[in-house]
Design a protein around this motif. Structure first.
Motif: not given
Length: 167
Positions: A29-58
């Motif tokens: 999940a961390e890798e997928q989320l950071q990749e989505a934040l990097i590759l997003a285009e203006p107007g995109d929406e990144i949606v987090l499903a319910p749950g806890t995401y273990a994140i180790s990096n900013q």
């Protein structure tokens, strides 16, 4: 006289449809989320499903006009309890970001920081250091520094070592 290719040019000049990127908790999940934040285009929406995401990096977002939305401040939780990289939880440098309905917990530094942005909305967010008040906790939960056109609505900042919200 109209050019025969005018309809084609109109279609090519139209903006592409915004994408919705769904992220679910799990080992990647961390890798997928950071990749989505990097590759997003203006107007995109990144949606987090319910749950806890273990994140180790900013995590960082520097694309304009992106929405990061969870299922609620108690339902979608970015846990930085084991953070080893970066000084914030989530750093926003893109203009026009909308952050809504999720939590950021136990970052080594500030919870959510925007720096130098024009337009950011922080709606129903929770930043918290779950171990109670400690000098080692990050200084600020919500920190829109050098930013303008800031909206903070229905958000909580709990147990920061300095102030919950600082401008």
């Amino acid at each position: 006289m109209k050019h025969a290719l005018a309809p084609l040019f109109a279609v090519l000049a139209a903006p592409l449809a915004a994408a919705t990127i769904d992220i679910a908790p799990g080992p990647d999940a961390e890798e997928q989320l950071q990749e989505a934040l990097i590759l997003a285009e203006p107007g995109d929406e990144i949606v987090l499903a319910p749950g806890t995401y273990a994140i180790s990096n900013q995590l960082s977002l520097d694309v304009d006009d992106v929405t990061l939305r969870g299922a609620g401040m108690e339902a979608s939780v970015l846990s930085f309890k084991g953070q080893t990289g970066g000084s914030e939880g989530l750093l926003i440098t893109g203009n026009g970001a909308i952050l809504q309905d999720f939590a950021v917990e136990d970052t080594s530094g500030d919870g959510i920081k925007s720096k130098g942005v024009d337009g950011i909305a922080m709606i129903r967010l929770r930043t918290e250091w779950t171990g109670g008040p400690k000098p080692e906790n990050g200084a600020y939960g919500l920190y829109p520094v050098q930013s303008k056109n800031v909206l903070i609505d229905g958000s909580l900042a709990i147990e920061g070592s300095d102030a919950g919200v600082s401008f």
